[in-house]
Design a protein around this motif. Structure first.
Motif, PDB file in Angstrom:
ATOM      1  N   ILE A  20      -2.552 -22.727  -3.537  1.00  9.03           N
ATOM      2  CA  ILE A  20      -3.516 -22.077  -2.647  1.00  9.03           C
ATOM      3  C   ILE A  20      -4.309 -21.068  -3.480  1.00  9.03           C
ATOM      4  N   LYS A  21      -5.612 -21.287  -3.579  1.00  7.73           N
ATOM      5  CA  LYS A  21      -6.449 -20.398  -4.382  1.00  7.73           C
ATOM      6  C   LYS A  21      -6.335 -18.960  -3.902  1.00  7.73           C
ATOM      7  N   GLY A  22      -6.130 -18.034  -4.862  1.00  5.22           N
ATOM      8  CA  GLY A  22      -6.065 -16.615  -4.536  1.00  5.22           C
ATOM      9  C   GLY A  22      -4.672 -16.076  -4.325  1.00  5.22           C
ATOM     10  N   LEU A  23      -3.640 -16.916  -4.472  1.00  2.00           N
ATOM     11  CA  LEU A  23      -2.259 -16.460  -4.319  1.00  2.00           C
ATOM     12  C   LEU A  23      -1.540 -16.539  -5.656  1.00  2.00           C
ATOM     13  N   THR A  24      -0.808 -15.486  -5.988  1.00  2.00           N
ATOM     14  CA  THR A  24       0.054 -15.475  -7.159  1.00  2.00           C
ATOM     15  C   THR A  24       1.436 -14.983  -6.740  1.00  2.00           C
ATOM     16  N   VAL A  25       2.440 -15.309  -7.555  1.00  2.00           N
ATOM     17  CA  VAL A  25       3.824 -14.961  -7.237  1.00  2.00           C
ATOM     18  C   VAL A  25       4.493 -14.405  -8.483  1.00  2.00           C
ATOM     19  N   GLY A  26       5.282 -13.343  -8.288  1.00  3.01           N
ATOM     20  CA  GLY A  26       6.057 -12.776  -9.380  1.00  3.01           C
ATOM     21  C   GLY A  26       7.498 -12.568  -8.990  1.00  3.01           C
ATOM     22  N   ASN A  27       8.391 -12.711  -9.954  1.00  3.72           N
ATOM     23  CA  ASN A  27       9.825 -12.506  -9.743  1.00  3.72           C
ATOM     24  C   ASN A  27      10.343 -11.377 -10.617  1.00  3.72           C
ATOM     25  N   ALA A  28      11.364 -10.711 -10.127  1.00  3.54           N
ATOM     26  CA  ALA A  28      12.140  -9.771 -10.940  1.00  3.54           C
ATOM     27  C   ALA A  28      13.575  -9.836 -10.451  1.00  3.54           C
ATOM     28  N   ALA A  29      14.525  -9.744 -11.376  1.00  6.13           N
ATOM     29  CA  ALA A  29      15.938  -9.845 -10.991  1.00  6.13           C
ATOM     30  C   ALA A  29      16.791  -9.101 -11.999  1.00  6.13           C
ATOM     31  N   ASP A  30      18.014  -8.835 -11.593  1.00  4.10           N
ATOM     32  CA  ASP A  30      18.998  -8.154 -12.430  1.00  4.10           C
ATOM     33  C   ASP A  30      20.208  -9.076 -12.538  1.00  4.10           C
ATOM     34  N   ASP A  31      20.556  -9.479 -13.760  1.00  2.34           N
ATOM     35  CA  ASP A  31      21.651 -10.433 -13.949  1.00  2.34           C
ATOM     36  C   ASP A  31      22.987  -9.887 -13.473  1.00  2.34           C
TER      37      ASP A  31
ATOM     38  N   ASP B 178      13.485  -1.692   0.317  1.00  4.97           N
ATOM     39  CA  ASP B 178      12.785  -0.811  -0.620  1.00  4.97           C
ATOM     40  C   ASP B 178      11.825  -1.583  -1.526  1.00  4.97           C
ATOM     41  N   ALA B 179      12.044  -2.883  -1.700  1.00  2.68           N
ATOM     42  CA  ALA B 179      11.216  -3.669  -2.620  1.00  2.68           C
ATOM     43  C   ALA B 179       9.746  -3.620  -2.226  1.00  2.68           C
ATOM     44  N   ALA B 180       9.475  -3.615  -0.927  1.00  7.74           N
ATOM     45  CA  ALA B 180       8.081  -3.580  -0.476  1.00  7.74           C
ATOM     46  C   ALA B 180       7.394  -2.289  -0.911  1.00  7.74           C
ATOM     47  N   SER B 181       8.130  -1.198  -1.024  1.00  5.30           N
ATOM     48  CA  SER B 181       7.541   0.059  -1.499  1.00  5.30           C
ATOM     49  C   SER B 181       7.089  -0.071  -2.950  1.00  5.30           C
ATOM     50  N   GLY B 182       7.854  -0.801  -3.757  1.00  3.13           N
ATOM     51  CA  GLY B 182       7.461  -1.016  -5.138  1.00  3.13           C
ATOM     52  C   GLY B 182       6.206  -1.858  -5.246  1.00  3.13           C
ATOM     53  N   VAL B 183       6.125  -2.910  -4.436  1.00  2.45           N
ATOM     54  CA  VAL B 183       4.924  -3.748  -4.440  1.00  2.45           C
ATOM     55  C   VAL B 183       3.727  -2.947  -3.937  1.00  2.45           C
ATOM     56  N   GLN B 184       3.954  -2.138  -2.912  1.00  2.00           N
ATOM     57  CA  GLN B 184       2.891  -1.299  -2.375  1.00  2.00           C
ATOM     58  C   GLN B 184       2.388  -0.324  -3.440  1.00  2.00           C
ATOM     59  N   ALA B 185       3.306   0.273  -4.195  1.00  2.00           N
ATOM     60  CA  ALA B 185       2.916   1.206  -5.253  1.00  2.00           C
ATOM     61  C   ALA B 185       2.064   0.503  -6.311  1.00  2.00           C
ATOM     62  N   TYR B 186       2.463  -0.717  -6.670  1.00  2.00           N
ATOM     63  CA  TYR B 186       1.685  -1.479  -7.660  1.00  2.00           C
ATOM     64  C   TYR B 186       0.269  -1.744  -7.144  1.00  2.00           C
ATOM     65  N   LEU B 187       0.157  -2.179  -5.900  1.00  2.00           N
ATOM     66  CA  LEU B 187      -1.154  -2.497  -5.341  1.00  2.00           C
ATOM     67  C   LEU B 187      -2.017  -1.248  -5.185  1.00  2.00           C
ATOM     68  N   ARG B 188      -1.397  -0.142  -4.849  1.00  2.00           N
ATOM     69  CA  ARG B 188      -2.161   1.106  -4.722  1.00  2.00           C
ATOM     70  C   ARG B 188      -2.765   1.498  -6.065  1.00  2.00           C
ATOM     71  N   GLU B 189      -2.021   1.293  -7.144  1.00  2.00           N
ATOM     72  CA  GLU B 189      -2.552   1.589  -8.470  1.00  2.00           C
ATOM     73  C   GLU B 189      -3.733   0.683  -8.815  1.00  2.00           C
ATOM     74  N   GLN B 190      -3.787  -0.478  -8.178  1.00  2.00           N
ATOM     75  CA  GLN B 190      -4.899  -1.401  -8.392  1.00  2.00           C
ATOM     76  C   GLN B 190      -6.074  -1.125  -7.456  1.00  2.00           C
TER      77      GLN B 190
ATOM     78  N   TYR C  94      15.869  -1.782  -5.822  1.00  2.00           N
ATOM     79  CA  TYR C  94      14.901  -2.768  -5.329  1.00  2.00           C
ATOM     80  C   TYR C  94      13.454  -2.286  -5.374  1.00  2.00           C
ATOM     81  N   ARG C  95      13.217  -0.972  -5.256  1.00  2.00           N
ATOM     82  CA  ARG C  95      11.837  -0.498  -5.364  1.00  2.00           C
ATOM     83  C   ARG C  95      11.271  -0.829  -6.738  1.00  2.00           C
ATOM     84  N   GLU C  96      12.052  -0.570  -7.787  1.00  2.00           N
ATOM     85  CA  GLU C  96      11.596  -0.852  -9.142  1.00  2.00           C
ATOM     86  C   GLU C  96      11.475  -2.353  -9.380  1.00  2.00           C
ATOM     87  N   LEU C  97      12.404  -3.134  -8.825  1.00  2.00           N
ATOM     88  CA  LEU C  97      12.308  -4.582  -8.951  1.00  2.00           C
ATOM     89  C   LEU C  97      11.054  -5.106  -8.252  1.00  2.00           C
ATOM     90  N   GLY C  98      10.707  -4.502  -7.121  1.00  2.00           N
ATOM     91  CA  GLY C  98       9.486  -4.899  -6.422  1.00  2.00           C
ATOM     92  C   GLY C  98       8.252  -4.621  -7.250  1.00  2.00           C
TER      93      GLY C  98
END
Length: 339
Positions: free
Chosen positions: A12-23, A80-92, A128-132
């Motif tokens: 779908i044009k305009g969508l990207t996906v990213g992963n983060a995890a802790d082993d 908490d992960a959504a707060s991390g994604v929100q912080a990233y988007l706010r910086e953008q 999870y905030r940092e992982l987000g």
């Protein structure tokens, strides 16, 4: 119907996906980022959901579009992960403009993976905030599935779960994509066999090409769950399959809601049982409108039918692509079936 070029929601044009995890944690986060705000809705059919900002997605509420969506492990801690994604988007500089401020709109959902063998002694605050934030920053058209992101520590009845994706290109020209973290109470395979319930919808041998068993195994009609497989008592909130269905069609918020409802058919076709009181089964829907046209009635029926089929395939792929890791409490599909 045919799969898209990547067989991924990022077809779908305009969508990207990213992963983060802790082993060590055996848990992670998957962030879906919209290049431009996209019409969104949600449908929750499981009995034990964990969510953030889902009320605003109802058709009668103000906000029409979102900047991203988050799927996370960690049970309620994972919100908490959504707060991390929100912080990233706010910086953008992204977000809904109100009173001179930008507020990124990032709904999220979580699954329970606290008892999967990982080390959850994280101290005062969960990671999870940092992982987000990390997941959002890594978002691209290519991303790992199986034991990755929100599927890192996912399990099903007797097998590891995982992160899955699939896409469908319709004759009408519209594209559908699904993204799912499979952590179901039920089973993705038919009884004790290697065959997937999703087999009738498989394209291009995307989960092995094994088709349906013949004859069906004797235990095919017995609903297998984590508890029947392990001989333990049922526990509330210990499961959940969480997903996104997306299209490039131009849809209203109400039509996007119907898309999310239709995509739940994929849960019922790929998992048995599904939508139990102990699952938090949820589907977010996105309509990017990048196809710049609205489907007519015949096309929208095809779109909704394909939503269920695409989700079915994504679920099977999430289980099929899971990889064995040290400390796992369940085998992967490949370990159990030697294929």
């Amino acid at each position: 119907m045919r799969a898209g070029r990547r067989n991924s929601i990022t077809d779908i044009k305009g969508l990207t996906v990213g992963n983060a995890a802790d082993d060590a944690l055996k848990s992670g986060v998957t962030a879906l980022i919209c290049e431009t705000p996209s019409v969104a809705a949600v449908q929750v059919l499981g009995g034990a959901p964990g969510t953030r900002e889902t009320d605003l997605l109802e058709p009668h509420n103000l906000v029409e579009a979102v900047d991203g969506l988050v799927l996370s492990g960690g049970s309620a801690f994972g919100l908490d992960a959504a707060s991390g994604v929100q912080a990233y988007l706010r910086e953008q500089g992204r977000g809904f403009e109100v009173a001179g401020q930008r507020v990124p709109i990032v709904p999220g959902a979580i699954l329970f993976d606290l008892a999967n063998g990982g080390n959850k002694e994280w101290g005062r605050y969960a990671p999870y905030r940092e992982l987000g934030f990390e997941a959002a920053g890594s978002a691209s058209a290519e991303f790992a599935i199986g034991t990755a992101g929100a599927g890192k520590g996912a399990t099903t009845a007797g097998l590891k779960g995982g992160l899955g994706t699939a896409s469908t290109r319709l004759e009408s020209g519209f594209t559908l994509g699904a993204l799912v973290a499979v952590n179901a109470l039920g089973s993705a395979t038919i009884g004790s066999s290697r065959h997937f319930w999703a087999a009738p919808f498989e394209l291009n041998e995307e989960f092995g090409g094994y088709g349906q068993p013949s004859p069906y195994p004797e235990d095919a009609q017995r609903p297998l769950t984590k508890f029947t497989m392990q001989g333990t008592a049922p526990e509330p909130g210990a499961n959940t399959t969480i997903a996104v269905i997306a299209t490039d069609a131009a849809l209203t918020k109400a039509e996007a809601k119907r898309l999310a409802i239709a995509a739940h058919d994929g849960f019922a076709r790929a998992l048995w049982p599904a939508h139990t009181p102990l699952d938090g089964d949820l589907v977010f829907s996105l309509a990017t409108g990048s196809a710049t046209q609205k489907p007519d009635l015949a096309e929208v029926i095809e779109l909704y039918a394909a939503a269920g089929a695409t989700m079915t395939r994504a679920i099977a792929r999430g289980v099929f692509e899971a990889q064995h890791e040290k400390g796992d409490i369940m085998p992967s599909w490949h370990q159990r079936h030697g294929a």
